[in-house]
Write an enzyme that holds these catalytic residues in place. Sequence first.
Site, PDB file in Angstrom:
ATOM      1  N   HIS A  69     -53.622 -44.493 -54.765  1.00 42.80           N
ATOM      2  CA  HIS A  69     -53.737 -45.856 -54.231  1.00 42.80           C
ATOM      3  C   HIS A  69     -54.814 -45.936 -53.139  1.00 42.80           C
ATOM      4  O   HIS A  69     -55.979 -45.705 -53.431  1.00 42.80           O
ATOM      5  CB  HIS A  69     -52.378 -46.380 -53.743  1.00 42.80           C
ATOM      6  CG  HIS A  69     -51.361 -46.458 -54.836  1.00 42.80           C
ATOM      7  ND1 HIS A  69     -51.530 -47.245 -55.947  1.00 42.80           N
ATOM      8  CD2 HIS A  69     -50.165 -45.823 -54.996  1.00 42.80           C
ATOM      9  CE1 HIS A  69     -50.490 -47.113 -56.754  1.00 42.80           C
ATOM     10  NE2 HIS A  69     -49.649 -46.249 -56.201  1.00 42.80           N
ATOM     11  N   ASP A 124     -49.392 -45.862 -63.004  1.00 43.09           N
ATOM     12  CA  ASP A 124     -48.342 -45.765 -61.985  1.00 43.09           C
ATOM     13  C   ASP A 124     -47.098 -46.431 -62.561  1.00 43.09           C
ATOM     14  O   ASP A 124     -47.088 -47.642 -62.777  1.00 43.09           O
ATOM     15  CB  ASP A 124     -48.795 -46.456 -60.698  1.00 43.09           C
ATOM     16  CG  ASP A 124     -47.743 -46.355 -59.600  1.00 43.09           C
ATOM     17  OD1 ASP A 124     -46.903 -45.448 -59.668  1.00 43.09           O
ATOM     18  OD2 ASP A 124     -47.768 -47.187 -58.677  1.00 43.09           O
TER      19      ASP A 124
END
Length: 222
Positions: A69, A124
């Site tokens: 991220h 994810d």
Amino acid sequence: EFQPPLEWPWHRNPPDIYFNYYIWANLYSLNAYRRSRGMNTFQYRPNCGEVGDLDHLVSAFLLADSINHGIIMINSPVLQYLYYLSQIGMCLSPLANNALYLPYEDNPFPVFYKRGLRVSLSTDDPLHFHNTRHPVQEEYGLAAKIYKLNDEDLCEIARNSVLISGFDAARKQQWLGNETPGGVLPVRLEFRRATLEHERQCLSASLRYYSTRKFLRGLQVD
């Protein structure tokens, strides 16, 4: 800002920087043990910088091999510059961010990529955020359309993914090849290399300049 670890009230969650440090410290000891016995070792790649404070990204810069991220780094040009200079890997998943925190078109992935940070695309929680049996292809396909990425851009992003990975150098070399590593033209790789080297040289020259000035001031006699 924070209480020392031994004084922390453990009925409360400790800050992310404490998690970062203690996970890294234990992995360091574990890796030393495994290395001494000829075993493979583990890299530290925390999820951080998706939401919350920048402190997590700061501590990850000091401790992590790469991160997952990192989208809130768009609010800190200094951190972007540090991650760029160090080429710390960043695995972003715009589709997951879109479902939770940040609209797809506002994701900083294309900004980070153009600035030369070592970014790649990843999944994810694909069972939650993807719609096909090939979630990585979803990430690449949608990014290509929304962010106007061409084939060579996608090859460079995939090449970053290989470089970020924990596989050994020989395996990475086998996957990337020699003539056009990872399908990326040498002229683009040379541009990336030369730009990064220039930034590092400028920084080193500035440090030498200010160190010399400080030294000379110390020699002055009233």
